[in-house]
Design a protein around this motif. Structure first.
Motif, PDB file in Angstrom:
ATOM      1  N   MET A 331      60.390  71.859 -22.990  1.00 42.35           N
ATOM      2  CA  MET A 331      60.599  72.514 -24.273  1.00 42.35           C
ATOM      3  C   MET A 331      60.116  71.667 -25.450  1.00 42.35           C
ATOM      4  O   MET A 331      59.695  72.213 -26.475  1.00 42.35           O
ATOM      5  CB  MET A 331      62.069  72.879 -24.438  1.00 42.35           C
ATOM      6  CG  MET A 331      62.582  73.901 -23.425  1.00 42.35           C
ATOM      7  SD  MET A 331      61.641  75.443 -23.416  1.00 42.35           S
ATOM      8  CE  MET A 331      62.057  76.096 -25.034  1.00 42.35           C
ATOM      9  N   VAL A 332      60.164  70.350 -25.317  1.00 44.32           N
ATOM     10  CA  VAL A 332      59.576  69.490 -26.351  1.00 44.32           C
ATOM     11  C   VAL A 332      58.076  69.749 -26.421  1.00 44.32           C
ATOM     12  O   VAL A 332      57.478  69.833 -27.500  1.00 44.32           O
ATOM     13  CB  VAL A 332      59.861  68.004 -26.070  1.00 44.32           C
ATOM     14  CG1 VAL A 332      59.005  67.112 -26.974  1.00 44.32           C
ATOM     15  CG2 VAL A 332      61.336  67.686 -26.293  1.00 44.32           C
ATOM     16  N   GLY A 333      57.442  69.902 -25.238  1.00 49.40           N
ATOM     17  CA  GLY A 333      56.012  70.218 -25.219  1.00 49.40           C
ATOM     18  C   GLY A 333      55.718  71.519 -25.935  1.00 49.40           C
ATOM     19  O   GLY A 333      54.755  71.618 -26.708  1.00 49.40           O
ATOM     20  N   LYS A 334      56.544  72.530 -25.702  1.00 57.47           N
ATOM     21  CA  LYS A 334      56.321  73.829 -26.338  1.00 57.47           C
ATOM     22  C   LYS A 334      56.630  73.799 -27.832  1.00 57.47           C
ATOM     23  O   LYS A 334      56.188  74.679 -28.563  1.00 57.47           O
ATOM     24  CB  LYS A 334      57.158  74.896 -25.638  1.00 57.47           C
ATOM     25  CG  LYS A 334      56.679  75.198 -24.215  1.00 57.47           C
ATOM     26  CD  LYS A 334      57.437  76.345 -23.585  1.00 57.47           C
ATOM     27  CE  LYS A 334      56.861  76.701 -22.222  1.00 57.47           C
ATOM     28  NZ  LYS A 334      57.530  77.863 -21.600  1.00 57.47           N
ATOM     29  N   ASN A 335      57.366  72.779 -28.278  1.00 58.24           N
ATOM     30  CA  ASN A 335      57.611  72.608 -29.708  1.00 58.24           C
ATOM     31  C   ASN A 335      56.294  72.369 -30.447  1.00 58.24           C
ATOM     32  O   ASN A 335      56.102  72.816 -31.575  1.00 58.24           O
ATOM     33  CB  ASN A 335      58.574  71.448 -29.938  1.00 58.24           C
ATOM     34  CG  ASN A 335      58.837  71.178 -31.392  1.00 58.24           C
ATOM     35  OD1 ASN A 335      58.162  70.361 -32.010  1.00 58.24           O
ATOM     36  ND2 ASN A 335      59.820  71.875 -31.963  1.00 58.24           N
ATOM     37  N   ASP A 336      55.378  71.631 -29.810  1.00 59.05           N
ATOM     38  CA  ASP A 336      53.993  71.478 -30.283  1.00 59.05           C
ATOM     39  C   ASP A 336      53.888  71.018 -31.734  1.00 59.05           C
ATOM     40  O   ASP A 336      53.085  71.532 -32.509  1.00 59.05           O
ATOM     41  CB  ASP A 336      53.233  72.803 -30.092  1.00 59.05           C
ATOM     42  CG  ASP A 336      51.718  72.630 -30.225  1.00 59.05           C
ATOM     43  OD1 ASP A 336      51.248  71.504 -30.060  1.00 59.05           O
ATOM     44  OD2 ASP A 336      51.033  73.640 -30.492  1.00 59.05           O
ATOM     45  N   TYR A 367      50.954  71.845 -23.242  1.00 56.55           N
ATOM     46  CA  TYR A 367      51.175  73.056 -24.030  1.00 56.55           C
ATOM     47  C   TYR A 367      50.673  72.905 -25.462  1.00 56.55           C
ATOM     48  O   TYR A 367      50.760  73.855 -26.246  1.00 56.55           O
ATOM     49  CB  TYR A 367      52.664  73.424 -24.045  1.00 56.55           C
ATOM     50  CG  TYR A 367      53.165  73.957 -22.729  1.00 56.55           C
ATOM     51  CD1 TYR A 367      52.979  75.292 -22.388  1.00 56.55           C
ATOM     52  CD2 TYR A 367      53.798  73.123 -21.818  1.00 56.55           C
ATOM     53  CE1 TYR A 367      53.427  75.784 -21.172  1.00 56.55           C
ATOM     54  CE2 TYR A 367      54.251  73.609 -20.597  1.00 56.55           C
ATOM     55  CZ  TYR A 367      54.060  74.932 -20.283  1.00 56.55           C
ATOM     56  OH  TYR A 367      54.489  75.419 -19.077  1.00 56.55           O
ATOM     57  N   ALA A 368      50.152  71.733 -25.807  1.00 59.63           N
ATOM     58  CA  ALA A 368      49.735  71.481 -27.193  1.00 59.63           C
ATOM     59  C   ALA A 368      48.604  72.426 -27.609  1.00 59.63           C
ATOM     60  O   ALA A 368      47.541  72.450 -26.975  1.00 59.63           O
ATOM     61  CB  ALA A 368      49.287  70.033 -27.354  1.00 59.63           C
ATOM     62  N   GLU A 369      48.839  73.169 -28.655  1.00 62.74           N
ATOM     63  CA  GLU A 369      47.814  74.025 -29.247  1.00 62.74           C
ATOM     64  C   GLU A 369      47.421  73.528 -30.631  1.00 62.74           C
ATOM     65  O   GLU A 369      46.527  74.079 -31.256  1.00 62.74           O
ATOM     66  CB  GLU A 369      48.301  75.474 -29.313  1.00 62.74           C
ATOM     67  CG  GLU A 369      48.506  76.081 -27.935  1.00 62.74           C
ATOM     68  CD  GLU A 369      48.944  77.531 -27.979  1.00 62.74           C
ATOM     69  OE1 GLU A 369      49.146  78.053 -29.099  1.00 62.74           O
ATOM     70  OE2 GLU A 369      49.070  78.143 -26.913  1.00 62.74           O
ATOM     71  N   GLN A 370      48.120  72.483 -31.089  1.00 64.88           N
ATOM     72  CA  GLN A 370      47.766  71.821 -32.341  1.00 64.88           C
ATOM     73  C   GLN A 370      47.026  70.530 -31.982  1.00 64.88           C
ATOM     74  O   GLN A 370      47.322  69.893 -30.968  1.00 64.88           O
ATOM     75  CB  GLN A 370      49.025  71.483 -33.150  1.00 64.88           C
ATOM     76  CG  GLN A 370      49.903  72.677 -33.479  1.00 64.88           C
ATOM     77  CD  GLN A 370      49.210  73.674 -34.385  1.00 64.88           C
ATOM     78  OE1 GLN A 370      48.413  73.286 -35.234  1.00 64.88           O
ATOM     79  NE2 GLN A 370      49.491  74.948 -34.196  1.00 64.88           N
ATOM     80  N   PRO A 371      46.039  70.116 -32.793  1.00 64.17           N
ATOM     81  CA  PRO A 371      45.283  68.899 -32.486  1.00 64.17           C
ATOM     82  C   PRO A 371      46.186  67.679 -32.353  1.00 64.17           C
ATOM     83  O   PRO A 371      47.128  67.503 -33.126  1.00 64.17           O
ATOM     84  CB  PRO A 371      44.335  68.756 -33.681  1.00 64.17           C
ATOM     85  CG  PRO A 371      44.217  70.132 -34.236  1.00 64.17           C
ATOM     86  CD  PRO A 371      45.559  70.770 -34.020  1.00 64.17           C
ATOM     87  N   GLY A 404      41.998  67.485 -20.988  1.00 68.34           N
ATOM     88  CA  GLY A 404      41.059  68.589 -20.844  1.00 68.34           C
ATOM     89  C   GLY A 404      41.715  69.928 -21.109  1.00 68.34           C
ATOM     90  O   GLY A 404      41.133  70.814 -21.750  1.00 68.34           O
ATOM     91  N   ILE A 405      42.945  70.097 -20.625  1.00 66.78           N
ATOM     92  CA  ILE A 405      43.678  71.355 -20.845  1.00 66.78           C
ATOM     93  C   ILE A 405      43.950  71.565 -22.328  1.00 66.78           C
ATOM     94  O   ILE A 405      43.816  72.679 -22.847  1.00 66.78           O
ATOM     95  CB  ILE A 405      44.994  71.346 -20.047  1.00 66.78           C
ATOM     96  CG1 ILE A 405      44.705  71.399 -18.540  1.00 66.78           C
ATOM     97  CG2 ILE A 405      45.878  72.532 -20.449  1.00 66.78           C
ATOM     98  CD1 ILE A 405      45.925  71.185 -17.676  1.00 66.78           C
ATOM     99  N   ILE A 406      44.312  70.487 -23.024  1.00 66.25           N
ATOM    100  CA  ILE A 406      44.577  70.602 -24.465  1.00 66.25           C
ATOM    101  C   ILE A 406      43.304  71.020 -25.199  1.00 66.25           C
ATOM    102  O   ILE A 406      43.338  71.844 -26.115  1.00 66.25           O
ATOM    103  CB  ILE A 406      45.114  69.270 -25.018  1.00 66.25           C
ATOM    104  CG1 ILE A 406      46.470  68.936 -24.381  1.00 66.25           C
ATOM    105  CG2 ILE A 406      45.254  69.339 -26.531  1.00 66.25           C
ATOM    106  CD1 ILE A 406      46.983  67.555 -24.721  1.00 66.25           C
TER     107      ILE A 406
END
Length: 575
Positions: A331-336, A367-371, A404-406
């Motif tokens: 959930m910390v990862g999804k906090n992003d 899960y990071a979608e922010q740089p 790579g996923i990020i």
């Protein structure tokens, strides 16, 4: 179901658009408005609403290739009024693109310039489903022509007739079937009570459109009834398209579009933090994190982002159960947020923390979608560069692949390009085969085709594992260039496992008849690994071309291996 059905109903009859075949530079826009009156009856309780959607509809032909072409659309300055109340229209303004097969004229893919929720993607797709006239462009319509089409309600029959030069009438006659999703509430086949549209065309496609639609949807029991009357108007706008329209600035290849983040499209209200980090940790420990709902835990982390660094000592001390720690890191990862990124990297780099938790921090980071801050990227790469073995080596390999996923999550962005360049630098700086494999995997995960020329030489590497990983990575960058690299290597490859990797990579592309026949040639009288890979590649093709299923079915009788048989059965009978 009902909540999602209304937007679909009110976008059934949006205007058809012109064809990319008309002119390569036919970028245009027009004034568009649709008004829909909805009457709903639910368990004898009537309700009504009126929705108006308007804006300037922008159309732009995009990337073309031998097998397909892309069309881009955007509703510029959208306005939505629901029951005389304006609502946030921003989601309707996200540019999107459709990929059309040149031969069949069917849409094979969609791409969006934002991280939209599935239901909001469907709203834009529903708009285009009525815009799609690629299959009738330049067709002889002097005599009434009946065609079968589909939208978000189901499959229907429609009639086109050319009234005079460049003027076509379109009438939806009747629905033939209901879309499977609508069967959840046991809906009857929708009824077309009236449908009449007039289209005016020019050398680029649509010049003007006006018409009305009247549709009724009800359950078989009659306890739910939804009736929609809709009026649509479109007129070409002769004024120049404003240069500020986002669609104009985007790459002609939609797969390279930067993505508006979910947090931008769905902004959350201001956070309400607790007094301090101590109060935040106390609040976490007072609850069973492993059982706490995702919504509650996500809100707690969002409200207290500024205190996330305090979680490191909690994780390090094992003050929470293993199950709770796993859930927390996810959930910390999804906090992003930047603070979440910092915490997860700190946990990964701390050798005093259990390997399991360090690995979980990486799984959260993906899960990071922010740089990511470039300094964090440097720390991860520096750690992965250190000579190591065992658990540390496995963690380093995982870290590379997560980077790579990020990059893939942020496809088309400056950060994604930066990340690709850094990974290529790492690839050039090492001669260690195991590390090269992990970097190639990371580049594959990024899906950035700009790096395919850096990957291709590894198809000729001495190590089979390098050749296999290069094939797998190129397979994740489906385009004509990567496919050429793959097929050329397949013709000279001798290692069976590498051949299998090349065949599976081929399946991720749109293949022509000759290439498909080639895959069938590998499905018989070959080692098991090669037969299995060819079936898996053909199964990927059959998802878009169901006519391949009889040929796959014919292979079942002669196959003896259980694993290959399962793959064949799945390819033939799965939807």
């Amino acid at each position: 179901m009902l909540r999602n059905l209304l937007p679909l109903l009110t976008s059934l009859c949006i205007l058809p658009f012109g064809s990319v075949q008309a002119m390569t530079q036919c970028t245009f826009w027009g004034n568009f408005e649709t008004k829909a009156d909805t009457n709903m009856l639910t368990l004898n309780q009537p309700s009504k609403n009126q929705l108006t959607l308007s804006g300037q509809l922008l159309y732009r032909p995009l990337l073309k290739s031998e097998k397909h072409y892309w069309l881009g659309l955007q509703l510029v300055n959208p306005q939505i009024v629901l029951d005389k109340q304006q609502i946030n229209p921003s989601l309707y303004g996200v540019p999107f693109a459709v990929k059309v097969n040149r031969q069949t004229k069917q849409v094979t893919d969609h791409h969006f310039a934002g991280k939209l929720k599935p239901e909001d993607k469907q709203k834009l797709i529903a708009i285009y489903q009525s815009l799609h006239i690629e299959h009738i462009y330049k067709r002889d319509l002097t005599a009434p022509t009946l065609l079968t089409e589909s939208d978000n309600l189901g499959q229907y029959q429609v009639e086109y007739v050319e009234q005079e030069a460049n003027k076509v009438s379109r009438s939806k006659l009747k629905y033939l079937s209901t879309k499977p999703g609508a069967q959840l509430l046991d809906f009857s086949t929708p009824k077309v009570l009236a449908d009449s549209f007039e289209l005016k065309l020019d050398h680029c496609g649509l010049n003007a459109l006006s018409g009305d639609n009247h549709t009724l949807v009800e359950t078989k029991k009659g306890d739910i009834s939804i009736e929609v009357k809709q009026r649509i108007q479109f007129n070409l706008n002769p004024a120049p398209v404003p240069s500020t329209a986002l669609l104009l600035s985007l790459n002609e290849n939609p797969e390279k579009w930067p993505q508006l983040s979910e947090s931008t499209l769905y902004p959350r209200p201001p956070a309400k933090p607790l007094k301090d980090a101590k109060a935040f940790i106390a609040a976490l420990k007072s609850q069973d994190i492993s059982q706490l709902s995702s919504e509650v835990l996500a809100q707690l982390l969002y409200d207290n982002e500024q205190y996330l660094s305090a979680l490191k000592e909690v994780i390090k001390s094992n003050a929470l159960s293993d199950k709770a720690l796993g859930r927390l890191l996810l959930m910390v990862g999804k906090n992003d947020s930047p603070n979440a990124h910092q915490l997860l990297v700190d946990v990964y780099l701390d050798g005093e923390i259990q390997g399991k938790q360090r690995f979980r921090s990486l799984m959260g980071l993906k899960y990071a979608e922010q740089p990511l801050d470039p300094k964090l990227v440097d720390l991860v790469l520096e750690s992965a560069n250190q000579t190591s073995s065992g658990e540390q080596q496995r963690l380093s390999n995982s870290a590379m692949m997560v980077l790579g996923i990020i990059a893939k999550n942020q496809s088309g962005s400056e950060f994604s390009a930066y990340m690709g360049q850094r990974l290529v630098e790492q690839l050039k700086q090492t001669s260690q085969a195991s590390r090269q494999v992990s970097i190639l995997a990371a580049l594959g995960n990024s899906g950035n085709a700009e790096q395919q020329d850096q990957i291709a030489p590894f198809l000729n590497a001495n190590e089979p594992k390098l050749r296999q990983q290069a094939a797998d990575s190129l397979g994740k960058m489906s385009n004509e260039t990567s496919l050429k690299y793959i097929t050329e290597q397949l013709s000279v490859e001798s290692d069976k496992d590498t051949k299998a990797a090349l065949l599976k990579a081929m399946g991720n592309n749109e293949l022509d008849n000759k290439q498909i026949d080639g895959l069938f040639s590998y499905s018989q009288s070959q080692p098991k690994e090669i037969r299995l890979a060819s079936i898996q590649a053909l199964a990927a093709q059959a998802k878009k071309d169901p006519d391949l299923k009889p040929r796959l079915k014919a292979l079942i009788r002669g196959e003896k291996d259980q694993q290959v048989l399962r793959a064949l059965m799945q390819s033939v009978y799965s939807n």
